[in-house]
Write a protein that holds these residues in place. Sequence first.
Motif, short mmCIF file in Angstrom:
data_model
loop_
_atom_site.label_atom_id
_atom_site.label_comp_id
_atom_site.label_asym_id
_atom_site.label_seq_id
_atom_site.Cartn_x
_atom_site.Cartn_y
_atom_site.Cartn_z
N VAL A 58 -5.36 -0.77 -1.91
CA VAL A 58 -5.00 -0.34 -3.26
C VAL A 58 -5.61 -1.30 -4.27
CG1 VAL A 58 -2.84 0.70 -2.47
CG2 VAL A 58 -2.84 -1.68 -3.26
N LYS A 59 -5.55 -0.94 -5.54
CA LYS A 59 -6.04 -1.83 -6.58
C LYS A 59 -5.12 -3.04 -6.69
CE LYS A 59 -8.03 1.95 -9.32
NZ LYS A 59 -7.94 2.72 -10.58
N PRO A 60 -5.69 -4.23 -6.93
CA PRO A 60 -4.87 -5.45 -6.99
C PRO A 60 -3.68 -5.34 -7.95
CG PRO A 60 -7.19 -6.00 -7.02
CD PRO A 60 -7.12 -4.51 -7.14
N GLN A 61 -3.92 -4.69 -9.09
CA GLN A 61 -2.86 -4.59 -10.10
C GLN A 61 -1.73 -3.65 -9.67
OE1 GLN A 61 -6.08 -3.84 -10.50
NE2 GLN A 61 -6.42 -2.05 -11.80
N ASP A 62 -1.96 -2.88 -8.60
CA ASP A 62 -0.93 -1.97 -8.10
C ASP A 62 -0.12 -2.57 -6.96
OD1 ASP A 62 -1.78 -0.05 -9.90
OD2 ASP A 62 -3.13 0.93 -8.46
N PHE A 63 -0.48 -3.79 -6.56
CA PHE A 63 0.15 -4.36 -5.37
C PHE A 63 1.64 -4.66 -5.54
CE2 PHE A 63 1.20 -8.27 -2.86
CZ PHE A 63 1.37 -7.61 -1.65
N ASN A 64 2.03 -5.20 -6.68
CA ASN A 64 3.44 -5.55 -6.88
C ASN A 64 4.35 -4.33 -6.73
OD1 ASN A 64 2.93 -8.26 -7.28
ND2 ASN A 64 2.84 -8.10 -9.51
N ALA A 65 3.94 -3.21 -7.34
CA ALA A 65 4.73 -1.99 -7.22
C ALA A 65 4.75 -1.49 -5.79
CB ALA A 65 4.17 -0.92 -8.15
N LEU A 66 3.61 -1.57 -5.12
CA LEU A 66 3.53 -1.15 -3.72
C LEU A 66 4.44 -2.00 -2.85
CD1 LEU A 66 2.17 0.45 -1.37
CD2 LEU A 66 0.51 -1.42 -1.26
N ALA A 67 4.40 -3.32 -3.06
CA ALA A 67 5.21 -4.23 -2.26
C ALA A 67 6.70 -3.89 -2.35
CB ALA A 67 4.97 -5.67 -2.71
N ASN A 68 7.15 -3.54 -3.54
CA ASN A 68 8.55 -3.15 -3.71
C ASN A 68 8.89 -1.90 -2.90
OD1 ASN A 68 9.18 -5.26 -5.48
ND2 ASN A 68 8.54 -4.09 -7.28
N ASP A 69 7.90 -0.99 -2.78
CA ASP A 69 8.12 0.28 -2.08
C ASP A 69 8.10 0.15 -0.56
OD1 ASP A 69 8.35 1.63 -4.47
OD2 ASP A 69 6.25 2.29 -4.51
N ILE A 70 7.32 -0.80 -0.03
CA ILE A 70 7.12 -0.83 1.42
C ILE A 70 7.71 -2.05 2.11
CG2 ILE A 70 5.01 0.54 1.17
CD1 ILE A 70 3.42 -2.04 1.86
#
Length: 269
Positions: A69-81
């Motif tokens: 994913v794009k680096p700026q999307d990682f924080n949101a992804l981390a919360n989800d997974i």
Amino acid sequence: MKTLIIGYGNMGQTYANSFVSSRFILPSDIFVLTRSPIGDKNKYTIQDSNFYSKPIDSLFEVDIIILAVKPQDFNALANDIRLYIHEEHLILSVMAGVTIESIQEKLGCSKVIRSMPNIPTQIGLGMTVFTASSQVDRKELFIIQNLINTTGKSIYIDKEEMLNATTAVSGSGPAYVFYFMNAMIQAAMHLGFSKSEAEFLVNQTFIGAVQLQNRSDLSHEQWIDKVASKKGTTEAALLIFNDKDLIKVIEKGILAANTRAEELGKSLL
């Protein structure tokens, strides 16, 4: 070996294609988690049921998880997974600037491999530099390198901070090559060649020069000497390049790219 690819943009699709075409991983063992519609994107024979838009427990019953994913999307992804990640997962990241420590902290994992591929991975001729956390053992590193090598060549490094330099040299490198090629094409057109003739002339020159160097033990400097005879045409061009200190200009450009990579990495902390 079951693999989950998170993110199905250019790199996600590149890995899916490389794994399937190399037969390194069966299409049935590749799973994709993406928030954007697949639409007309190539699925590379991966069955529809292996594509997910939301995380579920069964989706994470895999050996390797690729963060594409794009680096700026990682924080949101981390919360989800985060709740689905366990200690035995091998996490391979292709996110520029996101450190191993940050991935470990936000996902609650330990086995993290961070890589920097470049755009020719899309055709299996990429260059990827990678490093890993201390918890990744040699067998796991070997597996990951084989996985990465389905997209081209790779180098393992011990120092994670060298990934910024990798970005500046090989990550951005294709653009430098295209820049120089375009300059040669423009010069060829100025000399009277048509655009198509100029492009063909320059493209084949680059292909031939790279293959010639790859198939010999001569250095670049030795090949330059072979082509550039005294008071000849090549020497006339090289005298201009040297007068403008082109080597230093290129070096300054790459150092500027490295500085910017460091800045971007800090902004993601």
